[in-house]
Every structure is written in structure tokens, then in C-alpha cells.
Design an enzyme around this catalytic site. Structure first.
Site, PDB file in Angstrom:
ATOM      1  N   ASP A 155       0.835  -1.202   0.000  1.00 27.94           N
ATOM      2  CA  ASP A 155       0.000   0.000   0.000  1.00 27.94           C
ATOM      3  C   ASP A 155       0.872   1.255   0.000  1.00 27.94           C
ATOM      4  O   ASP A 155       2.037   1.205   0.392  1.00 27.94           O
ATOM      5  CB  ASP A 155      -0.887   0.038   1.263  1.00 27.94           C
ATOM      6  CG  ASP A 155      -1.862  -1.131   1.286  1.00 27.94           C
ATOM      7  OD1 ASP A 155      -2.176  -1.665   0.211  1.00 27.94           O
ATOM      8  OD2 ASP A 155      -2.284  -1.502   2.395  1.00 27.94           O
TER       9      ASP A 155
HETATM   10  N1  URA Z   1      -1.178  -5.956   3.834  1.00 26.68           N
HETATM   11  C1  URA Z   1      -1.680  -4.712   3.837  1.00 26.68           C
HETATM   12  O1  URA Z   1      -2.741  -4.472   4.407  1.00 26.68           O
HETATM   13  N2  URA Z   1      -1.012  -3.755   3.189  1.00 26.68           N
HETATM   14  C2  URA Z   1       0.172  -3.955   2.586  1.00 26.68           C
HETATM   15  O2  URA Z   1       0.759  -3.021   2.034  1.00 26.68           O
HETATM   16  C3  URA Z   1       0.700  -5.253   2.594  1.00 26.68           C
HETATM   17  C4  URA Z   1       0.002  -6.237   3.231  1.00 26.68           C
END
Ligand code: URA
Length: 235
Positions: free
Chosen positions: A104
Site C-alpha cells: 500500500d
Molecule cells: N497488507 C496490507 O494491508 N497492506 C500492505 O501493504 C501489505 C500487506
């Protein structure tokens, strides 16, 4: 492996295929020390040496980088959703590169970037159960029973609960969570499933690659060497 010279030049440099042909025509390319103008020349990539404008282009079938992703960058190959992680690979020929999986925008940590589609597919396949370990800071303290739920699998609103995970407590609001799946926003949704909220997320490892062992500062990247690539392929 035998490959056409113009094709290989365009893969290994920033030149497009037609620019590669033009460079050949202009005598900018030496093959084994001799100028070569034939775009269709079949190169033996194991032993032929190609020099473009005085720089040797070593043959590597694929390249593999590990980026320590900072928050604020999107894991995509375009800029449409914000500044993308590829912009951090300064000076690399990025046209065939892509990130393996997603982090993310606000997540930090280990991101593999390669041009090896086959390995990427394998590492992301749910059947392969490649471990991903995250350092997770949460808004509220995490009880032992919530820790147990995360370990056994929680309902995050998909057809099936999450697969068993490894969980290690760091302090009352912080855990290290190792999952084998890669569902959308998985870690954040797992913590939501136990009525908590992720406030900071960082990926510490991906398969056999461990960020701390690679000595990559935040926002920087390294190119993996042959033994690290072997290690990765064994993940
Ligand atoms: N899980 C998440 O919620 N976000 C990420 O960036 C990676 C794994």
C-alpha cells in the site's frame, strides 16, 4: 542462448528497437571487438561481448532489485495514482521492470522489482505459500486471544478465512506477522477483524529475502547478486 543483436541491445540498454538498429548502422556497437552493423546477427549471449558507445553490456537474462519502499509511493508502473516506486530506481533501465506484488502507499519495506515474469508468477502464486513477514504497529493493545485469532485465521470478508499465520509479539501494540497469502490489504483487514487498526506497516521479509540482512536504507535499493537470486528462487 542465441538472440538477435538488435533485440538484445534494446533489452539491455535504454534504446528502443529502432534506436538500436540506428546505433548499429552508425557503428556504435562492437561485437567481440569488431564493429557490427547487422541487426539480425545471432548473438551467443554466453560468450559474445557487446560494447555500446564504449560500455560493455553484460548478459543477464533477468535483473532483480530489492527496494526499501518508503511511505508515500504507489506500487505501480504508472504515475496515475501518485508517485510510483519505479521512480526510485534512478539510473536503471526500467522499461521491462515491475514490482512483484503490491504494498500500500503508506506501507514501507521490502519490495522486489524484476523483469522475471515467471519467477514473479511463482512467488505470488497462492499455491506456493511464500512467507511474507510484516512489522505491524496497532492503535490499541492486542490481547493474547486476538493474537491467537490472527494465528488461526480470521474472517476478513472473503469467501474463506485467512490461512494460519505466525505471530510474534513485540510489545502490547506491536506484532510481527508472517502470512503466506497476499490478499488485498490483507494485514490491515486482519487487524480490523480483531477490532484493531494498523497505524504503521513495514514488510520485513519476502520468501528468503530479509530486509535487515540486505542493508538497504529506506528509499534506496540494491541489485541482487547471483547467490541472492538463487536463494530467492528457493523461496
Ligand atoms: N497488507 C496490507 O494491508 N497492506 C500492505 O501493504 C501489505 C500487506
Amino acid at each position: 542462448m542465441l538472440v538477435r543483436l538488435d533485440k538484445w541491445l534494446s533489452e539491455k540498454s535504454s534504446l528502443t528497437r529502432s534506436e538500436a538498429k540506428d546505433a548499429l548502422k552508425k557503428g556504435r556497437v562492437l561485437v567481440n571487438g569488431e564493429p557490427s552493423k547487422d541487426p539480425s546477427l545471432k548473438l551467443n549471449t554466453e560468450k559474445d561481448e557487446v560494447v555500446l558507445d564504449g560500455h560493455s553490456l553484460l548478459y543477464e537474462e533477468h535483473v532483480y532489485f530489492v527496494l526499501n519502499k518508503p511511505a508515500g509511493y504507489v506500487t505501480s508502473t504508472s504515475d496515475s495514482d501518485g508517485i510510483n516506486v519505479m521512480s526510485l530506481l534512478k539510473g536503471e533501465v526500467i522499461k521491462n521492470l515491475f514490482p512483484v506484488g503490491r504494498l500500500d502507499k503508506d506501507t514501507e519495506g521490502l519490495l522486489l522489482i524484476t523483469d522475471d515474469g515467471e519467477l514473479s508468477h511463482r512467488l505470488l502464486s497462492p499455491k506456493k505459500h511464500v512467507n511474507k513477514t510484516y512489522y505491524v504497529e496497532c492503535q490499541s493493545p492486542i490481547s493474547d486471544s486476538e493474537l491467537g485469532s490472527l494465528k488461526n485465521g480470521v474472517d476478513i470478508g472473503d469467501d474463506t478465512p485467512t490461512k494460519p499465520a505466525e505471530v510474534a509479539r513485540v510489545d502490547d501494540k506491536t506484532i510481527k506477522l508472517t502470512i503466506t497469502e497476499g490478499r488485498y490489504h490483507q494485514v490491515k483487514r486482519m487487524l480490523e477483524a480483531v477490532d484493531n487498526k494498523v497505524t504503521y506497516l513495514k514488510r520485513l521479509s519476502f520468501g528468503n529475502l530479509i530486509l535487515d540482512e540486505l542493508n538497504v536504507n529506506l528509499g534506496e535499493y540494491i541489485k541482487l547478486g547471483a547467490s541472492q537470486i538463487e536463494e530467492l528462487k528457493r523461496s
